[in-house]
Design an enzyme around this catalytic site. Structure first.
Site, PDB file in Angstrom:
ATOM      1  CG  ASP A   9     -17.984  31.517 -33.528  1.00  0.00           C
ATOM      2  OD1 ASP A   9     -17.838  30.836 -32.486  1.00  0.00           O
ATOM      3  OD2 ASP A   9     -19.113  31.883 -33.919  1.00  0.00           O
ATOM      4  CG  HIS A 243     -25.066  28.790 -26.452  1.00  0.00           C
ATOM      5  ND1 HIS A 243     -26.165  27.976 -26.469  1.00  0.00           N
ATOM      6  CD2 HIS A 243     -25.526  30.042 -26.722  1.00  0.00           C
ATOM      7  CE1 HIS A 243     -27.247  28.684 -26.742  1.00  0.00           C
ATOM      8  NE2 HIS A 243     -26.879  29.944 -26.891  1.00  0.00           N
TER       9      HIS A 243
HETATM   10  C1  BDR Z   1     -23.539  29.217 -30.761  1.00  0.00           C
HETATM   11  O1  BDR Z   1     -23.591  30.296 -31.714  1.00  0.00           O
HETATM   12  C2  BDR Z   1     -22.661  31.287 -31.367  1.00  0.00           C
HETATM   13  O2  BDR Z   1     -23.225  32.552 -31.483  1.00  0.00           O
HETATM   14  C3  BDR Z   1     -22.265  31.014 -29.943  1.00  0.00           C
HETATM   15  O3  BDR Z   1     -20.934  31.440 -29.706  1.00  0.00           O
HETATM   16  C4  BDR Z   1     -22.409  29.538 -29.817  1.00  0.00           C
HETATM   17  O4  BDR Z   1     -21.240  28.876 -30.247  1.00  0.00           O
HETATM   18  C5  BDR Z   1     -24.900  29.095 -30.106  1.00  0.00           C
HETATM   19  O5  BDR Z   1     -25.886  28.810 -31.059  1.00  0.00           O
HETATM   20 CA    CA Z   2     -19.178  30.088 -30.552  1.00  0.00          CA
END
Ligand code: BDR
Ligand code: CA
Length: 320
Positions: A9, A243
């Site tokens: 995403d 992340h």
């Molecule tokens: C995840 O949520 C999204 O906003 C970030 O891209 C990551 O994949 C972290 O909780």
């Molecule tokens: Ca993400």
């Protein structure tokens, strides 16, 4: 060499993970599939096209799911984290290339059938595309080599959720899809907040990227201004968790992580909506919910400085 489908995403940390895959010596991108999450499906697909074009990433890009399969936590998109355009509101050009015609889930199935046992999937958004792909092809678990998911939080070392006390955003965004995918039997490793929150980057890290990674470093510097503003507003200082790149690191450098093993369920309703729960001892529970489910590996510790160094090294290769 791992051939990778990157399911994303694409917001700020997703873009950083895509550049990591592009620069890493052990990875070759087979396809990018998009899914709504950090921004709308139109916006995240545009972001994938723009980043791919700017950095010479040739892999085909497929539009995936515009919304979740089941009940989701929250509404709208987290523009307060990723900006309205998903990339920190830096000016973006109109992409010169287009997404492929085939929908994302069909593309995953098609690629897996054409390259049985050869493809790894790194999924760093909601798991809707993979759940849709499993519905189209129940044999998908035997066709894929492995899956690494960025999602969930399992309470190792006291880590807590980022969209509820027990829920991480990707699982919270489509709990039903996450529960189906993690129960499907694909050889799966789940990289949750337990390790991504321990792998932090700060302004000094970004400065080093600017020095070592040329245009990719400058791009990451630009998109992370908004991200750091958000984390600074939380009182965390100008630093943030890494992340999505942690899922890439876990695929390419699994020795940086230790894992626990067992079936994972994701809560699909109620106050704990989206919570991922590892059941390490299904035979001991009164609940049957973890029985007869395939085991996943769940990351529990990380060599954070090793991960950051791998990231810097891989991005530096883009400068050469
Ligand atoms: C995840 O949520 C999204 O906003 C970030 O891209 C990551 O994949 C972290 O909780
Ligand atoms: Ca993400």
């Amino acid at each position: 060499m791992k051939r990778v489908i990157f399911d994303t995403d694409i917001g700020i940390d997703d873009a950083m993970a895509l550049l990591f895959l592009h620069g890493a010596p052990g990875a070759e991108l087979a396809a990018i599939t998009t899914v709504a999450g950090n921004a709308s499906l139109d916006d995240v697909t545009r972001n994938a096209l723009v980043v791919a074009e700017r950095f010479g990433i040739d892999a085909p890009i497929f539009r995936g799911a515009a919304g979740p399969l089941g009940e989701a936590l929250g509404e709208g998109y987290p523009d307060f984290v990723h900006g309205r355009n998903g990339l920190g509101d830096i000016p973006l050009p109109e992409p010169g290339r287009r997404a492929e015609e085939l929908p994302g889930a069909e593309a995953i199935v098609d690629l897996a059938r054409r390259h049985p046992g050869e493809l790894s999937v790194v999924a760093v958004g909601r798991l809707t595309n993979l759940a849709d792909a499993l519905a189209l092809e129940p044999a998908l678990p035997e066709l894929l080599s492995e899956l690494v998911v960025m999602g969930g939080v399992f309470g190792f070392r006291g880590h807590r959720g980022n969209v509820s006390p027990v829920t991480e955003a990707n699982f919270g965004g489509d709990p039903l899809a996450a529960d189906r995918v993690l129960g499907a039997g694909i050889p799966t490793t789940v990289v949750g907040l337990d390790v991504t929150q321990e792998t932090v980057m700060d302004e000094a890290f970004i400065d080093e990227l600017v020095d070592r990674a040329g245009e990719a470093g400058a791009f990451i510097h630009a998109i992370t201004r908004h991200y750091f503003d958000f984390y600074e507003g939380l009182g965390d200082g100008r630093r943030c968790p890494i992340h999505d790149s942690s899922a890439v690191a876990c695929l390419l450098y699994p020795g940086l992580y230790t894992t626990a093993t067992g079936p994972v369920r994701v809560v699909t309703g109620g106050v704990a909506l989206g919570q991922g729960i590892l059941g390490e001892h299904p035979e001991r529970y009164l609940s049957a919910a973890w029985r007869d489910r395939p085991a996943c590996r769940v990351a529990r510790t990380v060599d954070a400085s090793g991960m950051r160094e791998r990231y810097l090294e891989s991005l530096a290769r883009l400068k050469a």
